[in-house]
Design an enzyme around this catalytic site. Structure first.
Site: not given
Ligand code: GLC
Length: 742
Positions: A353, A428, A350
């Site tokens: 980017e 998200d 995650d």
């Molecule tokens: C980001 C991710 C999400 C995750 C969050 C906490 O927003 O896209 O899926 O739950 O971070 O890690």
């Protein structure tokens, strides 16, 4: 000229135009896996299907009835490509875009961005794939502007008859990809950027996540709740709260006192554990990973040689420098140790980017952060930005391979080629009806841009949007959750995930009626596993998308040019999900006849109003369908629609790395159905095949290998009492059988 240009043929699939600013050092692209062959001379070149005229800074290409006239220029540190766009052209591709499937008249930016709370039209999102396909009635041709820097693509937004690609880079590899059909461009693009990795079979199960499940006992409770409620769930995710102060590769000992035990219990209950791993290495001199990163020179630096520090979940953080092999090897060893020591089954990447809280749009952009390439040179982040996640996934993949696993990686960001290593989810999203529709559009675009293993957070992630004043603007209604599952069960990745602070949204969270509806949908999903798994194999072998927009299957049908609220799962199933509140929708069915999966009713080409009570998404099967279904233990069902068709079932043990598949060929011609023998069978390859054939009426005579079978000869256990029931004919055969209906 300020730049030089070189034209190469890659193979019959693609042509490559390399443009580089004079005096710059060329960097290898991480996207492309095929090397160029012949270099083309100035003037006219005829090579196989290609006719290419090279003249100074422009080229004219004709291939399979399609043409492209491209002009390249360089000014103000930008490479600009211009080409023509016809009035009747449509444009597809571009990966993850919150736009209609047909991208014509849009102008988009390729810049991987943390896009929390994005909406229809928000641009850019997390993944960048600067690849597009132009189609018209003569066929299709692909364009791929391979630069990992910021790329802007204008598809007739500014000038009606022109597309423009603006590349903020000193180099560009521009590919032209041949059709003749859209599907050929897509599979050739996948050949160029690499076949999708074959994931373990368990990833096709229902996956449950939330931000975050903790403590340890709560995780076990969730796993058990699925069991108690009779729901199959194969994966549970651990989000950021499992870590000690968000230090990656550590555990919070209060919340997770015994992670090894947790994995053991999960595994005993048939569930896999996937942990999130962010790219943030907490700046903390006492933290082992940070120390290793510093000592090994594996972290990204500023141009003055100091450590570049950004704000991530752990506060001040350093970013691993995935662009060089040594750093990747180090990361791979961290992943290997992590999964081996704690029994972790897959990795969730995650914020890659990369996202940073102290940068505009929560996303790193920088001319001063530099990355070290394999040749030792240092390149500013902005030229490499879009490839950060791809290199991270590459290293993570190696770590999982070293740990002896068939890798499962779920990544938020990516670049062309990410399919070689990871599945992608759409980040998200939000729990509202707008997103139910939008997610489908985004996913279909991704799917025909090479990323075949995809899904969205089912039920929606965010309940707030930026600027909403901190109020919960969206609550998930049970109706929306069921409608979401109704189409998500046909996507390769099926994961329910919700944001911190949002109410529970597991399948049982809305009471028994909703649970029952979701349970039935998950049963259908489980039955579809052999079809989904075969399609995953086919994407791995041939580069074919698993989920396909209608234009992929029906390129000559003008009605489908703009359809992005229906889709096909593989070649046979058309799903027309309900995307607004209501109990019916209009469905377009392309050429031929279609069988309503639920009722057996036959419908022909055209627009139809279809009833769709909650829990029953409109699904239609094409003539000649042969859909392998998991019916009972040891019994492989084949949902069959008479017509002309064939399909190959692919199977393996589901987990071992680089398996040789077991295959079973299925063929139907008219009223004759042939089931081949298993090639390379496994001990568990089903030896009992249950043909489930849609027929209008009970046939007069059924033969299996020319011997007439009667009702009395059948005892299907468990199964229907009769071999003909409600427009369905059930015939149980062994592999190596030909069935004829008269
Ligand atoms: C980001 C991710 C999400 C995750 C969050 C906490 O927003 O896209 O899926 O739950 O971070 O890690």
């Amino acid at each position: 000229m300020e730049f030089s240009m070189k034209v190469n043929l890659i193979n019959d699939d693609a042509l490559k135009v390399s443009v580089i600013k004079s005096g710059s050092k060329y960097r290898e692209s991480p996207a492309v896996v095929v090397k160029p062959s012949v270099e083309l001379a100035s003037g006219e070149n005829r090579l196989g299907p290609w006719l290419v005229k090279v003249a100074g800074d422009s080229i004219d290409v004709s291939v399979n009835n399609m043409s492209a006239a491209l002009r390249f220029s360089y000014s103000n540190d930008q490479i600009i490509v211009r080409g023509n766009l016809g009035l009747n052209d449509s444009v597809y591709g571009l990966g993850e875009k919150a736009l209609p499937l047909n991208r014509k008249r849009f102008r988009v930016t390729m810049w991987n961005t943390d896009a929390y709370g994005y909406r229809y039209g928000s641009d850019p999102l997390y993944v960048s794939i600067p690849f597009f396909i132009i189609t018209n009635k003569n066929g299709a041709i692909g364009h791929f502007a391979d630069s990992t820097a910021k790329v802007i693509i204008d598809l007739g937004a500014e000038k009606e008859n022109e597309f423009t690609v603006i590349v903020n880079d000193y180099q560009l590899d521009y590919y032209i990809i041949r059709g003749p059909r859209l599907r050929d461009v897509v599979t050739r693009f996948i050949n160029l950027t690499g076949k999708p990795t074959l994931m373990p079979k368990w990833v096709l199960g229902h996956q449950q996540s939330r931000y975050s499940y903790y403590p340890q006992d709560r995780v076990i409770e969730v796993i058990k709740a699925f069991k108690e409620k009779g729901l199959d769930n194969t994966v549970v995710y651990l989000d950021i709260h499992y870590m000690d102060g968000y230090r990656i590769f550590t555990w919070n000992k209060d919340r997770f006192p015994n992670p090894i035990d947790l994995a053991k219990v999960a595994h005993e209950l048939g569930v896999k554990l996937v942990t999130i791993v962010d790219p943030y290495i907490k700046v903390d001199p006492n933290y082992q990973v940070f120390k290793e990163g510093i000592n090994g020179n594996h972290l990204s630096l500023d141009d003055d040689g100091g450590l570049s520090i950004i704000q991530g979940w752990p506060g001040k953080s350093a970013l691993p420098d995935f662009f060089n092999r040594e750093a990747r090897e180090w990361w791979a060893s961290l992943i290997e140790r992590w999964v081996k020591e704690y029994g972790i089954d897959g990795i969730w990447l995650d914020m890659n980017e990369p996202a940073a809280f102290d940068y505009p749009n929560h996303t790193v952009s920088s001319k001063t952060i530099t990355h070290r390439l394999d040749d030792g040179s240092r390149v500013p982040h902005d030229f490499l930005h879009n490839a950060y996640a791809l290199y991270e996934a590459m290293a993570t993949y190696d770590g999982l391979v070293k740990a002896g696993k068939r890798p499962f990686i779920l990544s938020r960001a990516g670049y062309a080629g990410i399919q070689r290593y990871a599945a992608v989810w759409t980040g998200d999203n939000t729990s509202n009806w707008e997103h139910l529709r939008l997610q489908l559009q985004i996913l279909l675009g991704l799917s025909i841009s090479g990323v075949t293993f995809i899904g969205s957070d089912v039920g929606g992630f965010a309940k707030y949007v930026p600027g909403g004043g901190g109020n919960m603007l969206f609550t998930l209604s049970p109706e929306l959750l069921v409608r979401w599952y109704e189409w998500a069960i046909f996507f390769p990745l099926l994961r329910n995930h919700a944001s911190i602070g949002s109410p529970d949204q597991e399948p049982w969270a809305f009471g028994p009626r909703t649970l029952e509806l979701i349970k039935n949908l998950l049963r259908l999903r489980a039955r579809l596993t052999p079809y989904l798994y075969s399609l995953m194999w086919l994407s791995h072998v041939n580069g074919e998308p698993i989920v396909r927009p209608l234009i992929y299957e029906y390129p000559n049908d003008e009605e489908v040019i703009n359809i992005d609220d229906e889709f096909m799962l593989g070649p046979f199933m058309l799903i027309a999900p309900v995307l607004t509140s209501g109990n019916a929708r209009e469905v377009y069915l392309p050429e031929g006849e279609w069988v309503n999966m639920w009722s057996g009713e036959v419908l022909s080409k055209g627009f139809h109003i279809i009833d769709a009570p909650l829990g029953k998404p409109p699904v239609f099967l094409r003539k000649g369908s042969l859909i392998p279904m998991q019916e009972a233990q040891g019994v492989l069902g084949v949902l069959t629609v008479l017509g002309e068709g064939e399909f190959t079932v692919y199977d393996d043990d589901g987990e071992s790395p680089s398996p040789t598949p077991s295959t079973l060929s299925l063929r139907i011609s008219g009223e004759s159905i042939n089931v081949g023998n298993w090639v390379n069978p496994m001990p568990q390859s089903p030896s009992s095949i249950l043909l489930e054939v849609y027929v209008n009426k009970e046939p007069g005579k059924v033969t299996v290998n020319d011997i007439e079978v009667t009702k009395a000869r059948f005892a299907i256990e468990p199964g229907p009492p009769s071999w003909y029931m409600d427009k369905m004919l059930y015939i149980r055969v062994m592999p190596g059988s030909t069935v004829k209906l008269n």
